[in-house]
Design a protein around this motif. Structure first.
Motif, PDB file in Angstrom:
ATOM      1  N   GLU A 359       0.822  -1.205   0.000  1.00 22.48           N
ATOM      2  CA  GLU A 359       0.000   0.000   0.000  1.00 22.48           C
ATOM      3  C   GLU A 359       0.857   1.257   0.000  1.00 22.48           C
ATOM      4  OE1 GLU A 359      -4.096   1.255   2.203  1.00 22.48           O
ATOM      5  OE2 GLU A 359      -2.578   0.233   3.411  1.00 22.48           O
ATOM      6  N   MET A 360       1.894   1.277   0.834  1.00 21.06           N
ATOM      7  CA  MET A 360       2.748   2.456   0.925  1.00 21.06           C
ATOM      8  C   MET A 360       3.609   2.594  -0.323  1.00 21.06           C
ATOM      9  SD  MET A 360       2.768   4.625   3.453  1.00 21.06           S
ATOM     10  CE  MET A 360       3.540   6.231   3.596  1.00 21.06           C
ATOM     11  N   GLN A 361       4.102   1.495  -0.843  1.00 19.49           N
ATOM     12  CA  GLN A 361       4.919   1.563  -2.048  1.00 19.49           C
ATOM     13  C   GLN A 361       4.108   2.041  -3.243  1.00 19.49           C
ATOM     14  OE1 GLN A 361       8.321   1.182  -2.215  1.00 19.49           O
ATOM     15  NE2 GLN A 361       8.091   1.160   0.025  1.00 19.49           N
ATOM     16  N   ALA A 362       2.852   1.620  -3.303  1.00 17.58           N
ATOM     17  CA  ALA A 362       1.981   2.103  -4.378  1.00 17.58           C
ATOM     18  C   ALA A 362       1.735   3.600  -4.227  1.00 17.58           C
ATOM     19  CB  ALA A 362       0.661   1.336  -4.367  1.00 17.58           C
ATOM     20  N   PHE A 363       1.589   4.051  -2.991  1.00 17.60           N
ATOM     21  CA  PHE A 363       1.394   5.477  -2.740  1.00 17.60           C
ATOM     22  C   PHE A 363       2.619   6.272  -3.187  1.00 17.60           C
ATOM     23  CE2 PHE A 363       1.769   9.219  -0.007  1.00 17.60           C
ATOM     24  CZ  PHE A 363       0.521   9.810  -0.188  1.00 17.60           C
ATOM     25  N   TYR A 364       3.807   5.768  -2.868  1.00 16.56           N
ATOM     26  CA  TYR A 364       5.028   6.459  -3.274  1.00 16.56           C
ATOM     27  C   TYR A 364       5.170   6.494  -4.798  1.00 16.56           C
ATOM     28  CZ  TYR A 364       6.664   6.305   1.568  1.00 16.56           C
ATOM     29  OH  TYR A 364       6.803   6.476   2.925  1.00 16.56           O
TER      30      TYR A 364
END
Length: 439
Positions: A359-364
């Protein structure tokens, strides 16, 4: 490092959407009030500096969601205008008895209250379920001293370079002009001549964390504010050279020292400035132009310090209140809440599992400006000891920077006076350390 820009409000909107996705309003109850409460709620007085804007709204959500899910506890916040205001209120409160149970401490203030013996050693509350190995080790270890853990990282940040790419495009220049201070000096005049910018860079004041923002610059010139033994190094070559270089940038009109550098950036007066990682959400929401975040300018080498704040519990209240405060800390720094907090505010995720999640990597990937601080964190270090151990050390150094950048005093002269003040102010600290730690 070049990053694509964020559209207005996209960071904040994504954070709000995440809040719904992870059901932050329904955390599992993690505390049961003792029987002596007889149905009343256990109040935890919390002093914070997050009271308005994107960060204030995000923290209000955390408090409301936690209180709703834990009917035995009520987190009662009191908001101060800054980390320094919290520290000053606590200094006074320890004399009058008006103190919080839980407080937000910047990296520059917790040590004073550790020496005063008023902080709870959180090692006494940490269990296997806390999973301390999941906290970023660099951030977690910065609150350790003499075998104790005196705070837990929460709103952690680094300085970032914010660059108005629309102004660069006007001037036909590339973001690489901000990779080193030499490149800024070389290209700044052309940027000012060919764009609407009045300055290529603006610096802030002592009250605006000037010493913190420029810590990395001094390291980049191979200098330091102090060493680990509190020897003050401001009059050594690196710090003096850094001061003289930045003073020259201002004197030739490439840069300026202003009261509110973020405002000058927001209004397009300056093409670039330093601001906290934690300012990303607010800047994104408030500007209409395209901007990118980047690593701080290097010189002979790269330098950047960590910053922001952690959550600490005072040992002055009843045990059950301290336990309730600990429950709130665990909630605020849980992987799910860390993800929400980071995406909404721009502060770095303090949990490795949150940072590395899909989720965080997709956000970045969608918002590269938010990734910069996480990437830069692998190259940073804790600020020099004088910034942590000497009360008002950061402000004293910041005032030295003001003498150089605002009053145009030679760096060697200004730093000599600053060193004299710090050498005097550090003596009672060294004595207190010896008394507390038996050294």
């Amino acid at each position: 490092m070049v990053h694509t820009s964020l559209s207005r409000r996209s960071l904040v909107g994504a954070g709000a959407a995440l809040g719904a996705a992870v059901a932050l309003g329904k955390p599992s109850p993690i505390f049961s009030a003792p029987a002596l409460l007889q149905g009343s709620r256990l109040q935890v007085k919390y002093w914070t500096s997050f009271g308005s804007g994107v960060n204030g709204e995000a923290q209000t959500k955390l408090i409301n969601d936690f209180n709703a899910a834990n009917p035995d506890i009520e987190i009662v916040p009191t908001t101060y205008e800054s980390y320094e205001a919290i520290a000053q209120a606590l200094i006074t409160g320890l004399q009058t008895g008006d103190v919080p149970d839980l407080t937000l401490f910047s990296e520059a203030w917790w040590f004073r209250f550790y020496l005063a013996g008023v902080l709870r050693d959180l090692n006494e509350l940490i269990t296997e379920e806390t999973n301390v190995d999941d906290y970023h080790p660099r951030l977690f270890s910065e609150y350790q001293r003499n075998g104790g853990q005196w705070a837990i990282p929460f709103a952690r940040s680094t300085p970032l370079l914010y660059i108005n790419t629309d102004l660069l495009d006007q001037a036909g220049l590339d973001i690489s002009m901000y990779e080193t201070w030499d490149a800024i000096a070389e290209n700044g005049p052309a940027l000012i001549e060919k764009s609407d910018a009045e300055y290529a860079f603006v610096f802030g004041s002592a009250a605006g964390y000037g010493a913190w923002y420029l810590q990395g610059t001094v390291w980049g010139f191979r200098g330091a504010y102090s060493d680990e033994e509190l020897n003050i190094l401001l009059t050594e070559k690196g710090a003096v050279e850094a001061g003289e270089f930045l003073r020259a940038l201002i004197q030739d009109g490439t840069a300026a020292a202003v009261q509110d550098p973020v405002q000058e950036f927001r209004t397009g007066v300056s093409a670039a400035t330093f601001a906290s990682t934690g300012s990303l959400g607010g800047i994104t929401e408030s500007v209409e132009f395209n901007f990118k975040t980047a690593f701080l300018p290097a010189q002979y080498e790269f330098g950047c310090g960590t910053g922001g704040s952690g959550l600490a519990i005072l040992n002055t209240g009843p045990e059950e209140v301290q336990q309730a405060a600990w429950a709130f800390i665990q909630y605020c720094t849980s992987p799910e809440v860390t993800t929400y907090w980071s995406q909404t505010t721009g502060y770095m995720p303090v949990r490795l599992s949150a940072r590395d999640s899909e989720e965080m990597q997709a956000f970045y990937d969608e918002h590269p400006n938010a990734r910069t601080a996480v990437d830069q964190l692998e190259k940073v270090r804790q600020v020099d000891t004088v910034m942590v151990m000497v009360p008002n050390g950061a402000q004293i150094i910041g005032q030295g920077w003001e003498q150089i950048l605002v009053n145009n005093r030679p760096a060697e002269e200004a730093w000599a006076e600053t060193k004299e003040v710090l050498d005097t102010d550090k003596q009672p600290v060294l004595e207190q350390i010896a008394e507390v730690e038996g050294e």
